[in-house]
Write an enzyme that holds these catalytic residues in place. Structure first.
Site, PDB file in Angstrom:
ATOM      1  N   ASP A   1       0.868  -1.177   0.000  1.00  0.00           N
ATOM      2  CA  ASP A   1       0.000   0.000   0.000  1.00  0.00           C
ATOM      3  C   ASP A   1       0.907   1.230   0.000  1.00  0.00           C
ATOM      4  O   ASP A   1       2.144   1.123  -0.175  1.00  0.00           O
ATOM      5  CB  ASP A   1      -1.020  -0.032   1.148  1.00  0.00           C
ATOM      6  CG  ASP A   1      -0.389   0.191   2.521  1.00  0.00           C
ATOM      7  OD1 ASP A   1       0.852   0.314   2.613  1.00  0.00           O
ATOM      8  OD2 ASP A   1      -1.139   0.242   3.511  1.00  0.00           O
TER       9      ASP A   1
ATOM     10  N   ARG B   1       0.343 -31.537   7.920  1.00  0.00           N
ATOM     11  CA  ARG B   1      -0.237 -30.388   8.634  1.00  0.00           C
ATOM     12  C   ARG B   1      -0.682 -29.302   7.650  1.00  0.00           C
ATOM     13  O   ARG B   1      -1.736 -28.675   7.839  1.00  0.00           O
ATOM     14  CB  ARG B   1       0.793 -29.847   9.629  1.00  0.00           C
ATOM     15  CG  ARG B   1       1.112 -30.882  10.699  1.00  0.00           C
ATOM     16  CD  ARG B   1       2.391 -30.617  11.432  1.00  0.00           C
ATOM     17  NE  ARG B   1       2.688 -31.723  12.349  1.00  0.00           N
ATOM     18  CZ  ARG B   1       3.831 -31.854  13.011  1.00  0.00           C
ATOM     19  NH1 ARG B   1       4.792 -30.947  12.874  1.00  0.00           N
ATOM     20  NH2 ARG B   1       4.028 -32.877  13.814  1.00  0.00           N
TER      21      ARG B   1
ATOM     22  N   ARG C   1       6.336 -34.788   7.595  1.00  0.00           N
ATOM     23  CA  ARG C   1       5.260 -34.576   8.580  1.00  0.00           C
ATOM     24  C   ARG C   1       4.623 -33.207   8.425  1.00  0.00           C
ATOM     25  O   ARG C   1       3.453 -33.010   8.774  1.00  0.00           O
ATOM     26  CB  ARG C   1       5.782 -34.770  10.008  1.00  0.00           C
ATOM     27  CG  ARG C   1       6.713 -33.678  10.508  1.00  0.00           C
ATOM     28  CD  ARG C   1       7.248 -33.996  11.895  1.00  0.00           C
ATOM     29  NE  ARG C   1       7.961 -32.876  12.491  1.00  0.00           N
ATOM     30  CZ  ARG C   1       9.203 -32.526  12.200  1.00  0.00           C
ATOM     31  NH1 ARG C   1       9.879 -33.210  11.285  1.00  0.00           N
ATOM     32  NH2 ARG C   1       9.781 -31.504  12.815  1.00  0.00           N
ATOM     33  N   HIS C   2       5.387 -32.263   7.892  1.00  0.00           N
ATOM     34  CA  HIS C   2       4.836 -30.914   7.719  1.00  0.00           C
ATOM     35  C   HIS C   2       3.778 -30.882   6.611  1.00  0.00           C
ATOM     36  O   HIS C   2       2.852 -30.080   6.653  1.00  0.00           O
ATOM     37  CB  HIS C   2       5.956 -29.919   7.407  1.00  0.00           C
ATOM     38  CG  HIS C   2       7.024 -29.920   8.443  1.00  0.00           C
ATOM     39  ND1 HIS C   2       6.780 -29.563   9.750  1.00  0.00           N
ATOM     40  CD2 HIS C   2       8.338 -30.277   8.390  1.00  0.00           C
ATOM     41  CE1 HIS C   2       7.901 -29.684  10.452  1.00  0.00           C
ATOM     42  NE2 HIS C   2       8.849 -30.122   9.650  1.00  0.00           N
TER      43      HIS C   2
ATOM     44  N   THR D   1       2.243  -2.253   8.885  1.00  0.00           N
ATOM     45  CA  THR D   1       2.581  -3.296   9.856  1.00  0.00           C
ATOM     46  C   THR D   1       2.822  -4.659   9.220  1.00  0.00           C
ATOM     47  O   THR D   1       3.351  -5.561   9.881  1.00  0.00           O
ATOM     48  CB  THR D   1       1.417  -3.487  10.852  1.00  0.00           C
ATOM     49  OG1 THR D   1       0.244  -3.858  10.090  1.00  0.00           O
ATOM     50  CG2 THR D   1       1.143  -2.210  11.640  1.00  0.00           C
ATOM     51  N   GLY D   2       2.365  -4.840   8.001  1.00  0.00           N
ATOM     52  CA  GLY D   2       2.370  -6.152   7.349  1.00  0.00           C
ATOM     53  C   GLY D   2       1.121  -6.947   7.673  1.00  0.00           C
ATOM     54  O   GLY D   2       0.794  -7.920   6.980  1.00  0.00           O
TER      55      GLY D   2
ATOM     56  N   CYS E   1       2.882  -3.535   3.943  1.00  0.00           N
ATOM     57  CA  CYS E   1       2.078  -2.372   4.335  1.00  0.00           C
ATOM     58  C   CYS E   1       2.735  -1.790   5.585  1.00  0.00           C
ATOM     59  O   CYS E   1       3.910  -2.090   5.852  1.00  0.00           O
ATOM     60  CB  CYS E   1       0.607  -2.735   4.523  1.00  0.00           C
ATOM     61  SG  CYS E   1       0.216  -3.814   5.918  1.00  0.00           S
TER      62      CYS E   1
ATOM     63  N   HIS F   1       8.346 -25.248   7.099  1.00  0.00           N
ATOM     64  CA  HIS F   1       7.328 -26.017   7.825  1.00  0.00           C
ATOM     65  C   HIS F   1       5.893 -25.737   7.363  1.00  0.00           C
ATOM     66  O   HIS F   1       5.054 -26.629   7.425  1.00  0.00           O
ATOM     67  CB  HIS F   1       7.413 -25.727   9.330  1.00  0.00           C
ATOM     68  CG  HIS F   1       8.593 -26.392   9.984  1.00  0.00           C
ATOM     69  ND1 HIS F   1       8.732 -26.506  11.352  1.00  0.00           N
ATOM     70  CD2 HIS F   1       9.700 -26.973   9.454  1.00  0.00           C
ATOM     71  CE1 HIS F   1       9.860 -27.135  11.637  1.00  0.00           C
ATOM     72  NE2 HIS F   1      10.480 -27.426  10.497  1.00  0.00           N
TER      73      HIS F   1
HETATM   74  C1  RB5 Z   1      -2.022   2.472   6.524  1.00  0.00           C
HETATM   75  O1  RB5 Z   1      -2.075   3.638   7.279  1.00  0.00           O
HETATM   76  C2  RB5 Z   1      -1.889   1.259   7.449  1.00  0.00           C
HETATM   77  O2  RB5 Z   1      -3.080   1.061   8.158  1.00  0.00           O
HETATM   78  C3  RB5 Z   1      -1.532   0.029   6.658  1.00  0.00           C
HETATM   79  O3  RB5 Z   1      -0.355   0.266   5.964  1.00  0.00           O
HETATM   80  C4  RB5 Z   1      -1.286  -1.239   7.455  1.00  0.00           C
HETATM   81  O4  RB5 Z   1      -0.442  -1.018   8.521  1.00  0.00           O
HETATM   82  C5  RB5 Z   1      -2.470  -2.034   7.796  1.00  0.00           C
HETATM   83  O5  RB5 Z   1      -2.383  -3.165   8.296  1.00  0.00           O
END
Ligand code: RB5
Length: 149
Positions: free
Chosen positions: A12, A140, A136-137, A71-72, A69, A102
């Site tokens: 993003d 799962r 084994r993985h 936080t990912g 993004c 895994h």
């Molecule tokens: C964008 O501001 C932020 O919310 C996005 O990049 C992300 O962290 C969402 O999970």
């Protein structure tokens, strides 16, 4: 998978610089890269970009995907809604290796506001450098796949 893996990248607006650094880094290592944007820093919702990359992997057009993004987390959640996708957020190299070995993860998510570029590139290297161990993985992972049915 072909010898030269094809990697799709998306992000993003919060992660454009890191996504571009990853594209440059992995292209230099010989991976085929499809960087599907976005190209401007205008605010744009992570679900659409996570889903777009995930569809390229789920369809078999790309071998693996990397999504970024702030936080990912959000882009990972969106990618995992696409059938056939197993995407994990990683901020360390051990986890990035293990989700391939895994969990047979086919996508990696990173948080551009969580880790710096240097560590992010090492996490990418750990993910791309590892292979699923099967055995084994596989049983799962088959149970995860069955949850989609
Ligand atoms: C964008 O501001 C932020 O919310 C996005 O990049 C992300 O962290 C969402 O999970």
């Amino acid at each position: 998978m072909s010898a030269r893996k094809h990697i799709v990248l998306s992000s993003d607006h919060a992660a454009i610089d890191l996504r571009r650094a990853i594209a440059y880094h992995i292209a230099a290592k010989g991976y085929e890269v499809s960087d599907i944007g976005p190209t401007t820093t205008e605010s744009t919702p992570y679900p659409q970009h996570g889903a777009a990359a995930a569809k390229r992997v789920a369809s078999g057009d790309c071998d693996l995907g990397i999504v970024v993004c702030g936080t990912g987390q959000g882009i990972m959640m969106a990618a995992n809604k696409v059938a056939g996708i197993r995407c994990g957020v990683c901020a360390d190299t051990f986890s990035a290796r293990m989700i391939r070995q895994h969990n047979d993860a086919n996508m990696l998510a990173l948080g551009a506001r969580v880790i710096g570029e240097g560590l992010a590139l090492e996490v990418v290297d750990a993910f791309l450098g590892a292979e699923f161990e099967g055995g084994r993985h596989a049983t799962r992972v088959d149970m995860i796949k069955a949850l989609e049915a």
